[in-house]
Design an enzyme around this catalytic site. Structure first.
Site, short mmCIF file in Angstrom:
data_model
loop_
_atom_site.label_atom_id
_atom_site.label_comp_id
_atom_site.label_asym_id
_atom_site.label_seq_id
_atom_site.Cartn_x
_atom_site.Cartn_y
_atom_site.Cartn_z
N SER A 250 1.55 2.36 -4.94
CA SER A 250 2.67 1.74 -3.91
C SER A 250 2.01 3.46 -3.16
O SER A 250 1.61 3.86 -2.28
CB SER A 250 3.61 1.61 -4.22
OG SER A 250 4.30 3.55 -4.04
N LYS A 251 2.62 2.77 -1.78
CA LYS A 251 3.08 3.05 0.01
C LYS A 251 3.65 4.94 -0.31
O LYS A 251 2.57 5.37 0.28
CB LYS A 251 3.81 2.15 0.67
CG LYS A 251 3.30 1.31 1.68
CD LYS A 251 3.06 1.46 3.18
CE LYS A 251 2.75 0.42 3.38
NZ LYS A 251 1.88 0.12 4.60
N ARG A 252 4.04 4.83 -1.26
CA ARG A 252 4.27 6.23 -1.50
C ARG A 252 3.06 7.24 -2.27
O ARG A 252 2.88 8.58 -1.88
CB ARG A 252 5.22 6.85 -2.82
CG ARG A 252 6.80 6.36 -2.80
CD ARG A 252 7.87 6.34 -3.46
NE ARG A 252 7.17 4.82 -4.95
CZ ARG A 252 6.95 5.39 -5.71
NH1 ARG A 252 6.23 6.20 -6.43
NH2 ARG A 252 6.90 4.00 -6.08
N HIS A 253 1.93 6.84 -2.79
CA HIS A 253 0.67 7.23 -2.28
C HIS A 253 -0.32 7.08 -1.40
O HIS A 253 -1.35 7.13 -1.28
CB HIS A 253 0.41 7.13 -3.52
CG HIS A 253 0.69 6.50 -4.55
ND1 HIS A 253 1.21 5.88 -5.41
CD2 HIS A 253 1.79 7.57 -5.74
CE1 HIS A 253 2.35 5.54 -6.15
NE2 HIS A 253 2.46 7.02 -6.63
N GLY A 254 0.78 6.60 -0.26
CA GLY A 254 -0.35 7.43 1.12
C GLY A 254 -0.46 5.44 1.55
O GLY A 254 -0.08 4.51 0.81
#
Ligand code: GLU
Length: 487
Positions: A250-254
């Site tokens: 997800s966005k949390r991983h960039g």
């Protein structure tokens, strides 16, 4: 055989979506079937036209073409759900007539309270069916209060719904765990499950390949197909993409949007290939395949049941392989597009032919277009710094190189010999000679072999570069510490 990709335009196309699109596309192309693009924009608050454009643009960039879709039309259009309102209304009326649905007057607050109660008591939250048992009189009273109903599907109790999933095998659900789901909300808009089933049926979709996160929707959709009297399509639920630490990507991983990778200088060929190997394997464990084979060897049986892990190192490696193989003319177009107006500046500095030579040298060692462009910027920019003791080498370096005949710069083999001779004549130890010269020419210590760099740059540029440093060093602008810019 008809497949579809049905994105919701609420953001950019991300890697998971791009992979779903590619799987459907490859599957349809292999079978000489039809690939449909449908825009699921029933949520007016979250859907945006710019995302429709961005998604279509990114798919086209990747090389995914669709046979029917919002921009091209087709026999089963319109292909935007926001333009299909009348169709959903008609099907709702049919379900109303046949008693499959009932109006629900519960407010959002009431439903939320129910949900919380269920959670507190440790029950899975399901609609209480309160409105199923309203008398006509009670309904009239609620309508008089101004309440607008949503329409819920009456899920038959005590049944087992079985899905023959082409990836996961047989998956069964008991309807007692399902809830009476909403088909049309009180504002008149259809929900995803309703619009999706109506459209897949009317668009004659035969195979639905999509992310595993939609598996829980599938029993609801199957019940709807039954109620509407349409044969359901075949389903294939593809395991999700995980980040390297095992959580859902997800966005949390960039940034995980396709556009991000595009802007980072990844090639469409590499991304297409990589995504088709993410949760899907090719015969013989082959990782890089020509595009025809990526399509002809695509096989639902080769989709893995376990989750795929997104591995940026593998993507980067693959990109490097593709970048290396690009014909120089194609590479030039890509780099030119990537670098924008700077490309012309470089052409002015070096001339077209030499610029292409330099491009070819950097091609061998770069992983992405971005790497390549920064190598060129560094080599052709003014930011190189050389300082301290190395400055004292400049006159000897210049002198040694100026003695190499001009025409030798066109002959790589002779240049290699001449360069060795120049180093000896300069009296500078070999490692220092080569290292300093490379920094002077391309702004970093590591890089292509020096004689090849000289061949690419030509005598004039080489001596000019040295000259500039000599001037700068002489005018006292040099730093007093040794500083090499980051490559
Ligand atoms: N609009 C849905 C999504 O973007 C489509 C799901 C499906 O393929 O059925 O997730």
């Amino acid at each position: 055989m008809r497949t579809r990709f049905a994105p919701s335009p609420t953001g950019f196309l991300h890697l998971g979506g791009a992979r779903t699109a590619l799987f459907n596309w490859a599957f349809a192309r292999k079978a000489k079937g039809t690939f449909v693009l449908r825009i699921e924009d029933t949520d007016p608050l979250r859907s945006r036209e710019e995302f429709v454009q961005a998604i279509c643009g990114d798919l086209a960039w990747l090389g995914v073409d669709w046979d029917e879709g919002p921009d091209r039309g087709g026999p089963f259009g319109p292909y935007r759900q926001s333009e299909r309102g009348a169709i959903y209304e008609e099907f709702l009326r049919r379900l109303q007539r046949e008693g499959y649905v009932y109006p629900c007057y519960c407010t959002a607050e009431e439903l939320e309270r129910e949900r919380e109660e269920a959670l507190e008591e440790g029950r899975p939250p399901r609609y209480s069916r309160r409105c199923l048992f309203l008398t006509p009189e009670e309904r009239r009273v609620l309508e008089k209060e101004g309440r607008k109903p949503s329409w819920r599907f009456r899920v038959p109790p005590g049944r087992t719904v079985t899905v023959e999933d082409l990836v996961r095998g047989q998956v069964s659900f008991t309807t007692d765990t399902l809830t009476d789901f909403v088909l049309v909300r009180s504002d008149g808009l259809p929900t995803y499950n309703f619009a999706c089933v109506v459209d897949d049926a009317l668009m004659r979709i035969t195979h639905v390949l999509r992310g595993e996160e939609h598996l829980p929707n599938t029993p609801y959709q199957v019940l709807l197909y039954e109620a509407l009297g349409f044969p359901p399509p075949l389903f294939a639920h593809v395991p999700v993409i995980l980040s390297p630490n095992g959580t859902k990507l997800s966005k949390r991983h960039g940034d995980t949007s396709l556009r991000f990778f595009r802007e980072e200088g990844f090639l469409k060929e590499a991304l297409l290939n990589y995504l088709l190997t993410l949760g899907h394997s090719f015969p013989g464990g082959k990782e890089i395949l020509p595009q025809e084979e990526l399509v002809s060897l695509f096989d639902l049986k080769r989709i893995s049941k376990s989750n795929a892990v997104f591995d940026i190192a593998r993507l980067t490696w693959m990109n490097r392989m593709y970048l290396r193989e690009l014909p120089l003319e194609v590479l030039r177009e890509r780099v030119q597009a990537f670098a924008g107006a700077t490309w012309e500046v470089w052409e002015k500095i070096l001339g077209e032919e030499r610029l292409l030579r330099l491009l070819a040298l950097f091609q061998e060692e770069s992983s992405t277009l971005k790497d390549l462009v920064s190598s060129l910027s560094l080599a052709l920019g003014e930011t190189k710094t050389l300082a301290g003791e190395n400055e004292t080498l400049l006159p000897a370096l210049s002198l040694a190189l100026s003695r190499i005949p001009e025409d030798t710069f066109e002959d790589e083999t002779r240049l290699q010999e001449e360069l060795r001779r120049a180093q000896k004549a300069s009296g500078i130890p070999p490692r220092m000679f080569y290292r300093t010269l490379r920094v002077l020419l391309i702004g970093r210590e590591e890089g292509p072999e020096l004689h090849r760099l000289l061949w690419a740059l030509g005598k004039r540029r080489v001596l000019e570069s040295l000259e500039k440093f000599t001037q700068r060093a002489g005018s006292g602008h040099g730093d007093s510490t040794i500083q090499y810019p980051d490559p």
